[in-house]
Structure formats: structure tokens, C-alpha cells
Design a protein around this motif. Structure first.
Motif, PDB file in Angstrom:
ATOM      1  N   LYS A 159      29.190  15.532  -2.626  1.00 37.04           N
ATOM      2  CA  LYS A 159      30.025  15.534  -3.824  1.00 37.04           C
ATOM      3  C   LYS A 159      31.500  15.617  -3.450  1.00 37.04           C
ATOM      4  O   LYS A 159      31.859  16.120  -2.388  1.00 37.04           O
ATOM      5  CB  LYS A 159      29.634  16.713  -4.726  1.00 37.04           C
ATOM      6  CG  LYS A 159      28.277  16.502  -5.383  1.00 37.04           C
ATOM      7  CD  LYS A 159      28.015  17.504  -6.483  1.00 37.04           C
ATOM      8  CE  LYS A 159      27.761  18.905  -6.031  1.00 37.04           C
ATOM      9  NZ  LYS A 159      26.563  19.274  -5.369  1.00 37.04           N
ATOM     10  N   LEU A 160      32.348  15.128  -4.356  1.00 36.66           N
ATOM     11  CA  LEU A 160      33.762  15.028  -4.025  1.00 36.66           C
ATOM     12  C   LEU A 160      34.462  16.382  -3.914  1.00 36.66           C
ATOM     13  O   LEU A 160      35.544  16.478  -3.362  1.00 36.66           O
ATOM     14  CB  LEU A 160      34.484  14.143  -5.046  1.00 36.66           C
ATOM     15  CG  LEU A 160      34.189  12.646  -4.907  1.00 36.66           C
ATOM     16  CD1 LEU A 160      34.994  11.846  -5.902  1.00 36.66           C
ATOM     17  CD2 LEU A 160      34.462  12.149  -3.500  1.00 36.66           C
ATOM     18  N   ASN A 161      33.858  17.438  -4.459  1.00 39.21           N
ATOM     19  CA  ASN A 161      34.508  18.740  -4.255  1.00 39.21           C
ATOM     20  C   ASN A 161      33.879  19.537  -3.113  1.00 39.21           C
ATOM     21  O   ASN A 161      34.149  20.720  -2.941  1.00 39.21           O
ATOM     22  CB  ASN A 161      34.535  19.559  -5.552  1.00 39.21           C
ATOM     23  CG  ASN A 161      33.169  19.679  -6.167  1.00 39.21           C
ATOM     24  OD1 ASN A 161      32.196  19.170  -5.601  1.00 39.21           O
ATOM     25  ND2 ASN A 161      33.070  20.341  -7.301  1.00 39.21           N
ATOM     26  N   ASP A 162      33.056  18.872  -2.335  1.00 38.09           N
ATOM     27  CA  ASP A 162      32.447  19.542  -1.183  1.00 38.09           C
ATOM     28  C   ASP A 162      33.352  19.495   0.036  1.00 38.09           C
ATOM     29  O   ASP A 162      33.049  18.860   1.039  1.00 38.09           O
ATOM     30  CB  ASP A 162      31.094  18.899  -0.834  1.00 38.09           C
ATOM     31  CG  ASP A 162      30.046  19.197  -1.879  1.00 38.09           C
ATOM     32  OD1 ASP A 162      30.179  20.235  -2.544  1.00 38.09           O
ATOM     33  OD2 ASP A 162      29.115  18.406  -2.037  1.00 38.09           O
ATOM     34  N   MET A 163      34.488  20.143  -0.072  1.00 35.51           N
ATOM     35  CA  MET A 163      35.370  20.241   1.088  1.00 35.51           C
ATOM     36  C   MET A 163      36.087  21.585   1.014  1.00 35.51           C
ATOM     37  O   MET A 163      36.664  21.926  -0.013  1.00 35.51           O
ATOM     38  CB  MET A 163      36.374  19.095   1.105  1.00 35.51           C
ATOM     39  CG  MET A 163      37.169  19.033   2.387  1.00 35.51           C
ATOM     40  SD  MET A 163      37.903  17.407   2.670  1.00 35.51           S
ATOM     41  CE  MET A 163      39.438  17.599   1.830  1.00 35.51           C
ATOM     42  N   GLU A 164      36.021  22.328   2.106  1.00 31.77           N
ATOM     43  CA  GLU A 164      36.603  23.673   2.097  1.00 31.77           C
ATOM     44  C   GLU A 164      37.680  23.784   3.147  1.00 31.77           C
ATOM     45  O   GLU A 164      37.635  23.097   4.155  1.00 31.77           O
ATOM     46  CB  GLU A 164      35.529  24.706   2.467  1.00 31.77           C
ATOM     47  CG  GLU A 164      34.418  24.864   1.494  1.00 31.77           C
ATOM     48  CD  GLU A 164      33.362  25.835   2.031  1.00 31.77           C
ATOM     49  OE1 GLU A 164      33.352  26.095   3.252  1.00 31.77           O
ATOM     50  OE2 GLU A 164      32.582  26.323   1.224  1.00 31.77           O
ATOM     51  N   PRO A 165      38.616  24.712   2.934  1.00 33.59           N
ATOM     52  CA  PRO A 165      39.545  24.998   4.036  1.00 33.59           C
ATOM     53  C   PRO A 165      38.743  25.513   5.226  1.00 33.59           C
ATOM     54  O   PRO A 165      37.695  26.136   5.042  1.00 33.59           O
ATOM     55  CB  PRO A 165      40.435  26.111   3.486  1.00 33.59           C
ATOM     56  CG  PRO A 165      40.237  26.106   2.024  1.00 33.59           C
ATOM     57  CD  PRO A 165      38.887  25.536   1.756  1.00 33.59           C
ATOM     58  N   PHE A 166      39.227  25.262   6.392  1.00 34.30           N
ATOM     59  CA  PHE A 166      38.521  25.701   7.592  1.00 34.30           C
ATOM     60  C   PHE A 166      39.118  27.035   8.054  1.00 34.30           C
ATOM     61  O   PHE A 166      40.299  27.119   8.361  1.00 34.30           O
ATOM     62  CB  PHE A 166      38.680  24.639   8.676  1.00 34.30           C
ATOM     63  CG  PHE A 166      37.895  24.934   9.923  1.00 34.30           C
ATOM     64  CD1 PHE A 166      36.562  24.592  10.005  1.00 34.30           C
ATOM     65  CD2 PHE A 166      38.498  25.544  11.006  1.00 34.30           C
ATOM     66  CE1 PHE A 166      35.833  24.863  11.154  1.00 34.30           C
ATOM     67  CE2 PHE A 166      37.772  25.822  12.154  1.00 34.30           C
ATOM     68  CZ  PHE A 166      36.435  25.478  12.226  1.00 34.30           C
ATOM     69  N   TYR A 167      38.289  28.057   8.067  1.00 36.71           N
ATOM     70  CA  TYR A 167      38.747  29.373   8.494  1.00 36.71           C
ATOM     71  C   TYR A 167      38.243  29.647   9.902  1.00 36.71           C
ATOM     72  O   TYR A 167      37.070  29.973  10.079  1.00 36.71           O
ATOM     73  CB  TYR A 167      38.234  30.455   7.554  1.00 36.71           C
ATOM     74  CG  TYR A 167      38.731  30.320   6.144  1.00 36.71           C
ATOM     75  CD1 TYR A 167      39.948  30.894   5.764  1.00 36.71           C
ATOM     76  CD2 TYR A 167      38.007  29.620   5.192  1.00 36.71           C
ATOM     77  CE1 TYR A 167      40.415  30.766   4.469  1.00 36.71           C
ATOM     78  CE2 TYR A 167      38.466  29.484   3.890  1.00 36.71           C
ATOM     79  CZ  TYR A 167      39.667  30.059   3.537  1.00 36.71           C
ATOM     80  OH  TYR A 167      40.128  29.921   2.253  1.00 36.71           O
ATOM     81  N   PRO A 168      39.109  29.515  10.891  1.00 36.05           N
ATOM     82  CA  PRO A 168      38.649  29.624  12.278  1.00 36.05           C
ATOM     83  C   PRO A 168      37.997  30.965  12.576  1.00 36.05           C
ATOM     84  O   PRO A 168      36.934  31.013  13.190  1.00 36.05           O
ATOM     85  CB  PRO A 168      39.932  29.467  13.095  1.00 36.05           C
ATOM     86  CG  PRO A 168      40.947  28.936  12.173  1.00 36.05           C
ATOM     87  CD  PRO A 168      40.553  29.321  10.800  1.00 36.05           C
ATOM     88  N   ASP A 169      38.613  32.054  12.106  1.00 33.21           N
ATOM     89  CA  ASP A 169      38.054  33.366  12.438  1.00 33.21           C
ATOM     90  C   ASP A 169      36.717  33.580  11.752  1.00 33.21           C
ATOM     91  O   ASP A 169      35.786  34.135  12.319  1.00 33.21           O
ATOM     92  CB  ASP A 169      39.046  34.483  12.097  1.00 33.21           C
ATOM     93  CG  ASP A 169      39.591  34.339  10.691  1.00 33.21           C
ATOM     94  OD1 ASP A 169      39.504  33.226  10.135  1.00 33.21           O
ATOM     95  OD2 ASP A 169      40.088  35.332  10.151  1.00 33.21           O
ATOM     96  N   ARG A 170      36.636  33.109  10.513  1.00 37.36           N
ATOM     97  CA  ARG A 170      35.363  33.262   9.804  1.00 37.36           C
ATOM     98  C   ARG A 170      34.283  32.432  10.478  1.00 37.36           C
ATOM     99  O   ARG A 170      33.128  32.815  10.538  1.00 37.36           O
ATOM    100  CB  ARG A 170      35.494  32.791   8.366  1.00 37.36           C
ATOM    101  CG  ARG A 170      36.407  33.659   7.555  1.00 37.36           C
ATOM    102  CD  ARG A 170      36.428  33.159   6.150  1.00 37.36           C
ATOM    103  NE  ARG A 170      37.542  33.740   5.424  1.00 37.36           N
ATOM    104  CZ  ARG A 170      37.833  33.428   4.186  1.00 37.36           C
ATOM    105  NH1 ARG A 170      37.103  32.546   3.554  1.00 37.36           N
ATOM    106  NH2 ARG A 170      38.848  33.990   3.578  1.00 37.36           N
ATOM    107  N   MET A 171      34.694  31.253  10.948  1.00 33.74           N
ATOM    108  CA  MET A 171      33.732  30.386  11.607  1.00 33.74           C
ATOM    109  C   MET A 171      33.219  31.078  12.865  1.00 33.74           C
ATOM    110  O   MET A 171      32.034  31.022  13.166  1.00 33.74           O
ATOM    111  CB  MET A 171      34.403  29.059  11.947  1.00 33.74           C
ATOM    112  CG  MET A 171      33.441  27.903  12.099  1.00 33.74           C
ATOM    113  SD  MET A 171      32.355  27.710  10.688  1.00 33.74           S
ATOM    114  CE  MET A 171      32.738  26.066  10.180  1.00 33.74           C
ATOM    115  N   ALA A 172      34.112  31.742  13.585  1.00 33.40           N
ATOM    116  CA  ALA A 172      33.682  32.485  14.769  1.00 33.40           C
ATOM    117  C   ALA A 172      32.694  33.570  14.362  1.00 33.40           C
ATOM    118  O   ALA A 172      31.672  33.780  15.024  1.00 33.40           O
ATOM    119  CB  ALA A 172      34.889  33.091  15.470  1.00 33.40           C
ATOM    120  N   ASN A 173      32.993  34.237  13.253  1.00 29.99           N
ATOM    121  CA  ASN A 173      32.078  35.254  12.760  1.00 29.99           C
ATOM    122  C   ASN A 173      30.727  34.662  12.402  1.00 29.99           C
ATOM    123  O   ASN A 173      29.690  35.243  12.666  1.00 29.99           O
ATOM    124  CB  ASN A 173      32.649  35.922  11.505  1.00 29.99           C
ATOM    125  CG  ASN A 173      33.704  36.944  11.854  1.00 29.99           C
ATOM    126  OD1 ASN A 173      33.838  37.327  13.020  1.00 29.99           O
ATOM    127  ND2 ASN A 173      34.463  37.368  10.876  1.00 29.99           N
TER     128      ASN A 173
END
Lengths: 316, 449
Positions: free
Chosen positions: B279-293
Motif C-alpha cells: 500500500k502507498l502508505n507502507d513506508m516508515e522512517p528508518f530508526y537505526p537504533d530501534r532497528m538495532a534493538n
């Protein structure tokens, strides 16, 4: 259209493969060659370096490890002492692994239905276009079905390809049930006595259950409507893809019984090593490789030349 | 969800580690060997992995570990910190030109990376920020690429600028820019053709575009499933064209997504967005620290909180207040139920919420999310099959009415019965615990799902 503007020299198969693979060679196997030349004897470091090179070529940790174990065994059995001898062994091993079974292209001589599946953006529509062009050139009566009713303008894209290939197309509007397109296409193929029906399907991530069910449904339609057709399902894998390609192939195989792989985008720097991993783990042969955007840029996969080309020294 | 498998792997590694009281040097080394394998299998670039392991080893073996009270936790912390330091620690957002100047973003990448989809998603995002955006079709090669962008533009309610396939992309970009200036657009998004990073003439084309218009940010779209080659692609695009950031596409597959780590490590360019759905709203900011978590299995509660906030911003405050009032009195009806279901959908549905919660990371894979969504859909159909009166007054339900509703919703009558029973129970429950509503939904008054 730029593709038609870009005048492509007609090159021989081997040249094309070599051109397409030259980057692969530079990436992975030039490193491998350096290893073979850089070591004077076969020791643990030597094996480790080869393994690293394989992993860097997307062959994957598991398959690389297995290849190294096999290589060690073969070296012991053959009492090989020289690194260059190990090179030949490895070469032969890979060729054997990548061998295409003798009946891989039998579909060409029967009435066949071929489903082209894969995740988003691997080049399914382009592959269908190239396959259609190739088979048409070989004197086959080809029909393509635009069963990707999801992606915006996928239909138009395949229509353009069908024009280039000079084959008929069965299509329907965006958002219609893809199984109904397949239904129409199968019946058209029967009525028109088509040799090969190529079905382009929507890209789907293999972990999306609904979409995989949809694929199952399309297959059911073909089973029911055209039971005597020779059936094949090929997964299109992007050579740039990493280890996830194994998951992709495995999941598609569980839903649709894969008979082959089309490995696309082999003209990049991607190592294509993932094909070795997929073959090793799932035993699904690579049938074709895509080496460019033109309609001729699709060739039968030749493991001998594939591996040889990988090992050629950089001379030019 | 991307990274899930890596999360699982690392969790297994650390589970073994946690069981021990004290760690020997061998323990650290063998644990890190597993980490190395996990990272390699996740397609993290080999060189990046090597560097990573040597950094962690250096810190973990010896002092740090010996002095720590819980050595296992200590390693988790170090691995996490090193992971974060590779990914970068800050969220990077798009930047814009000051005032009324037109900001130009150029999307580029390999064939099939998902540029056109990313362009439309970006436009959708910018619409929420009240930016007037112009999508520009610079892909003159791939058949029907322009149609695809036009179709997506319609869906994103964003104007698309195209000049067909016979005009050079640099000229298209220039004319689009002039058009944007004349018509008071804020943002121009250039959707370029997919190209190989080693195709010099095609790479030159991107340079020509950059020479023709003042590109504010060049964004490289990278497929999350890319293997070892991701670093080559990113490096080449960066060196030849110059990139300012990365959009990670197809992050909703089951890929372990090591490409994200690699690209950041090798180019130093931030990942701005992760695209994770059709879907066209399926894009999120990328949070590097959260991704590491997330990789380490700590869940991603922060993302969930953000989503809740975003959904809240769109809500009708007055309607909410009224609903909260009724809830406290235990008088909510089927309309409220429908409304709260709508809210949940905005949060991205069941599976997406579950997978963000700590401890759920692993289970989310097993959870049959499609099944859950389907059930929700059926429930919605039941409510939608009720008349206005029935929705406002749940007490009206008679067997005849239930039968009609079941027919309308296309479900079995037993399902209608079950649903209404559940509904009545939660109605009672909420009457008993009015305080709970305050805690859960605050002023907004949300159902405690």
C-alpha cells in the motif's frame, strides 16, 4: 524506445555470456584466482580464504562450508598438493553441481503451460517477454498471459513486450482476478493450438499467504482446464539477491512445484553465487539467465561455460 | 518483518550466554562466531562483518566482561552498541529548500529495486506534510514505466509530469522543474530508470539530470533482499552520481536485511525510509537504533507509539470525547466498535502491532496474521450488516435480526451470536472498570484491544 535505438551487435552465445559474466568474474572469481595463485601449499588458511571468497559471492555460509568439506575430501582422495590442482577440482565440482538435467527443455516439444513466478522486481515480465521472443524465433506458436493484474501498468508492459516478440497476449483490466486471466488464456491456447503458453504473474513476497494462495488457485485452473498440457513453473531470481533467494525458491516450490530457475540481472556485478546455493539446497536447475534488457538478452544456462567463464583469467 | 530471522538467531546465541554465571574468553569467542555466521547469513557484507566482530571482540574479551556483573548482558549491550554505531544512531529525514523554492528529489537504483513505488509512497508521505508534489516520469526505457507512475500518481492523488519516451531524461527533468516553479509546487520527485551501477552511459544520464536541474537530494533505492553486492551498488552510485540517502525497499519480506547494515557502513549515507508493504502508505522512517534493538529482540515499542500518535493526529477530537463519555458509562454501541476498528487498521493491523511488541518478535512469525485480519474483516462485515437502529441500540437484537445480519455478512449465525456475546461482555467489563479507559486511551478514549 531506447532499446531499439541501442543497436545491439549480434554476439555469439559465449561472447554474450562472457560479457554478461565478466563482472561476476571480476567480483568473485578473480579473488578466487588470487587465492589459488597466492598460496604455495594447501593449508587451513587456504581453505578459509576460498570459503570467504565463496561467501562474498553470495554462495552462502552453509553451501560454502559444504563445498569446502567436499573439496577437502576430494583433495585428500586425489592426493593433490598444488593449489592449482585444487582449482581444477573445485571447477569440476561446481560444474557438476550446476548441471542441468537432460529433460530440462523438453517442454519445447510439447504443448506446454509455463507459469513465471517470483518476488517483486526480479524481472518476471521482462523474462516472459524475452522467452516469448526466443521461442517465437524457434518457430513456436507462443501465447502470453498477463496474469499480473495487481501492479500498476504491468499489463501495458507485457503488451509492449508481446508486440516486440510478435506474439499474442491475453490480458484483462487492473484488479481483475488473475485466475480468470489464466482461465481465458488456457482456453485460448487450446483453441489456437498454441505450443507454449507463458503466464506472467504478479510479484509476490513469498511470506504473504494470501498471494501464495492466489498462485495455487491459478495452478488449479490450469490443472482443471488443460490437464494434458505439459506443466512447468519457473521462479525468477534476481542475481543480486542474497540468501533470501533460497527462502524464495523454497516457498514458491512448496506452493507451486518449481521445475526451474531463471536467473536475471547477471550483467551487473552481482556474483550470481546464489544460484549455486539454491541448486545445492533445493536441487532446482537454472534453465535460463538474463544478461541485459534487450529481447535477445536471455540464454539457456550452460553450467560448463558458466563455471569456465567464472574461472577465466583476466587477460583483456 | 525483515530482520526477524536474524533476531531469532541472535536470541538463541544470547540465550545460551545468559544461562551462564561468568563468561570465559572462549565463551565470548564462540558466541561471537555464531554472531558472525548469523550476520553473514543475513547478507551483511563480509568486510563489514569482519570489522564488526573484531570491534566487539576487542571490547568484550577482557576488562569489560570481567568487571561486569552479568557478562551475558554485557555482550548484548556491546553488540547492540556496535550494531547501532554501524547503522548510525540518528533518524534522518528529508530536508527541503527554504521558503517557496522548489525542492527536487531524484530517485535512482538498480532495475526492480522499487523506485516507482517508492516515488509514489514518498508523494503520499509528502501530501501528509502538505507539500504540493510533482512526480516526474524520467524512465523512458522500461515499457509502460510511465503508465505505472501515472497510475500510482492517481492513487497518491499527485500530479504526474511526463513527456513520453522520446525526450531525454535531463530535458524532462528541466521542463518538469520549470513547470513546478510556474505552478507553485513545493517538491519535485524524479523517478529515473533502473540502471546497473557499471553501465557508464546510464550513470552519465543521472549526472546530466543533475546538471540540468538543481537536485536537492539524490536517494538510492535499495532492495532489502540484496546480497553481498549491495555495497558495490551503493558505493558506485555514491561515487559516480553522489547520493544523499537510501530508501530500503521490500523490507516486509522475510529477508534478514543485512544489506541495510552494509550500505550504511560502507557509504556512510543514512537510510531514510523503510518501505514495507504494497500500500502507498507502507513506508516508515528508518530508526537505526530501534532497528538495532529489533535485531537483538528487544522489540520496537517506539515505532508502535509513533504509529498510535500519527493515527491520533488524524482523529476527530470531539467525536473521541463523546465516545469516551459513552465508554465510561458502559453505553458504547456498535458504531463505536466500528470506529475503534478503523483506528486499529490505521495502526497497520494486528500482525504489525504484535510484531512490534517486545517478546513478540519471534512469535509474530508463527502468528497467522492473515487469519487474524480475516476474522476482523468478518466482524466488520457483521457490524456493517446491521441497521442504523441496531448499531445504536445493541439491545434490539432478536433472533430474526441476527439471522438477517448473518445473511448480510455472509457468515454463519453462530458467528454473529458469538460476536454479540463478546460485545456484551466487554460492554459490561468496561462499565466495571471505568478507570481502565482513562489509563488506556487517556482523553481520547480507546478500546483496550
Amino acid at each position: 524506445m531506447a532499446e531499439t535505438e541501442k543497436v545491439k551487435e549480434k554476439t555469439g552465445f559465449f561472447e554474450k555470456l562472457k560479457n554478461g559474466l565478466s563482472k561476476t568474474r571480476k567480483g568473485m572469481m578473480s579473488g578466487l584466482n588470487a587465492v589459488f595463485h597466492g598460496f604455495s601449499e594447501i593449508d587451513d588458511d587456504f581453505y578459509e580464504e576460498i570459503e570467504e571468497m565463496l561467501v562474498m559471492g553470495d554462495v552462502g555460509v552453509k553451501t560454502s562450508g559444504e563445498i569446502i568439506e567436499e573439496l577437502k575430501k576430494a583433495i585428500k582422495e586425489n592426493k593433490i598438493k598444488e593449489p592449482m590442482g585444487a582449482r581444477e577440482l573445485l571447477c569440476n565440482m561446481l560444474k557438476e553441481k550446476m548441471a542441468v538435467p537432460g529433460d530440462a527443455y523438453d517442454f519445447e516439444n510439447q504443448k506446454s503451460v509455463i507459469m513465471i513466478v517470483g518476488v517483486n522486481g526480479v524481472g518476471k515480465t521482462t523474462t516472459v517477454g524475452k522467452l516469448a521472443g526466443r521461442m517465437k524465433e524457434n518457430g513456436k506458436k507462443v501465447l502470453v498471459a498477463a496474469a499480473d493484474t495487481f501492479r500498476a501498468a504491468a499489463n501495458e508492459q507485457l503488451t509492449e513486450w508481446s508486440k516486440r516478440a510478435g506474439v499474442d497476449i491475453i490480458s484483462s483490466g487492473e484488479g481483475t482476478d488473475p485466475a480468470s486471466v489464466v482461465f481465458d488464456a488456457v482456453n485460448a491456447a487450446k483453441a489456437r493450438k498454441t505450443d507454449v503458453l507463458l503466464c506472467d504473474t504478479a510479484g509476490r513476497l513469498h511470506n504473504k499467504k494470501n498471494l501464495m494462495e492466489e498462485l495455487r488457485k491459478m495452478n488449479k485452473v490450469v490443472d482443471r482446464e488443460y490437464p494434458d498440457a505439459h506443466r512447468e513453473t519457473w521462479v525468477v531470481l534476481d542475481a543480486t539477491t542474497g540468501q533470501n533467494a533460497i527462502n524464495q525458491a523454497r516457498e514458491f516450490d512448496s506452493v507451486a512445484d518449481l521445475n526451474g530457475i531463471v536467473l536475471t540481472k547477471m550483467d551487473g556485478t552481482a556474483k550470481g553465487g546464489i544460484a549455486i546455493a539454491v541448486m545445492n539446497e533445493l536441487n532446482i536447475p537454472v534453465k535460463y539467465i538474463g544478461v541485459g534488457e534487450g529481447i535477445d538478452d536471455l540464454e539457456r544456462f550452460n553450467p560448463e561455460e558458466f563455471v569456465d567463464a567464472l574461472f577465466i583469467n583476466e587477460e583483456e | 518483518m525483515a530482520f526477524e530471522s536474524l533476531t531469532e538467531k541472535l536470541q538463541n546465541v544470547f540465550r545460551a550466554l545468559r544461562g551462564k554465571g561468568r563468561l570465559s574468553e572462549e565463551d565470548v569467542k564462540s558466541a561471537l562466531k555464531d554472531v558472525k555466521m548469523a550476520l553473514l547469513e543475513a547478507d551483511v557484507n563480509f568486510k563489514v562483518v569482519k570489522q564488526f566482530i573484531s570491534n566487539v571482540t576487542e571490547r568484550a574479551v577482557g576488562q569489560d566482561v570481567m568487571e561486569g556483573l552479568n557478562p551475558g548482558q554485557m555482550i548484548v549491550k556491546i553488540v547492540n552498541e556496535e550494531l547501532t554505531s554501524i547503522m548510525g544512531s540518528e533518524v534522518t529525514d528529508l530536508t527541503f529548500r527554504p521558503g517557496k523554492e522548489v525542492t527536487v528529489f531524484m530517485l535512482c537504483g538498480l532495475q526492480g529495486a522499487g523506485k516507482t513505488t517508492a516515488a509514489a509512497k514518498l508523494a503520499t508521505r509528502l501530501k501528509l506534510k502538505s507539500k504540493k508534489t510533482l512526480l516526474v516520469a524520467c524512465d523512458i526505457y522500461r515499457p509502460a514505466a510511465i503508465d505505472q507512475l501515472k497510475r500510482n500518481g492517481e492513487k497518491a492523488e499527485t500530479e504526474v509530469f511526463a513527456l513520453g519516451t522520446d525526450v531525454k531524461p535531463a530535458k524532462i527533468a528541466k521542463e518538469a522543474y520549470d513547470y513546478a516553479v510556474k505552478n507553485a509546487f513545493n517538491v519535485v520527485i524524479l523517478d529515473t530508470a533502473g540502471r546497473l551501477h557499471i553501465d557508464d552511459s546510464m550513470m552519465d544520464e543521472l549526472k546530466e539530470i543533475k546538471a540540468a536541474v538543481d537536485v536537492h537530494e539524490t536517494l538510492l533505492v535499495v532492495d532489502a533482499m540484496t546480497g553481498q553486492d549491495a555495497v558495490n551498488v551503493a558505493t558506485e552510485f555514491n561515487e559516480k552520481v553522489g547520493i544523499d540517502g537510501v530508501i530500503l525497499s521490500k523490507a516486509d519480506g522475510d529477508t534478514r536485511g543485512g544489506a541495510a547494515l552494509s550500505v550504511k557502513a560502507v557509504t556512510g549515507k543514512p537510510i531514510l525510509f523503510a518501505s514495507n508493504g504494497e500500500k502507498l502508505n507502507d513506508m516508515e522512517p528508518f530508526y537505526p537504533d530501534r532497528m538495532a534493538n529489533r535485531i537483538l529482540g528487544m522489540g520496537d515499542v517506539l515505532t508502535l507509539i509513533d504509529k498510535v500518535q500519527a493515527a491520533n493526529e488524524e482523529r476527530d477530537v470531539q467525536k473521541d470525547a463523546e465516545m469516551a463519555k459513552r465508554l465510561k458509562k458502559g453505553k458504547f454501541d456498535f458504531n463505536d466498535y466500528l470506529e475503534s476498528m478503523k483506528q486499529m487498521k490505521k495502526l497497520g493491523g494486528f500482525a504489525s502491532i504484535l510484531s512490534m511488541l517486545p517478546g513478540m518478535g519471534i512469535k509474530a512469525g508463527d502468528l497467522d496474521s492473515d487469519e487474524a485480519e480475516l476474522k476482523l474483516k468478518r466482524t466488520e462485515a457483521i457490524v456493517l450488516s446491521m441497521t442504523k437502529q441496531e448499531r445504536e441500540n445493541p439491545k434490539l437484537m432478536s433472533p430474526q435480526r441476527k439471522f438477517r445480519i448473518a445473511k448480510g455478512a455472509g457468515v454463519d449465525i453462530s458467528e454473529v451470536n458469538r460476536f454479540i456475546k463478546q460485545f456484551e461482555q466487554s460492554q459490561k467489563m468496561m462499565k466495571q472498570f471505568p478507570g481502565m479507559m482513562g489509563k488506556f486511551g487517556g482523553k481520547k478514549g480507546r478500546f483496550p484491544f
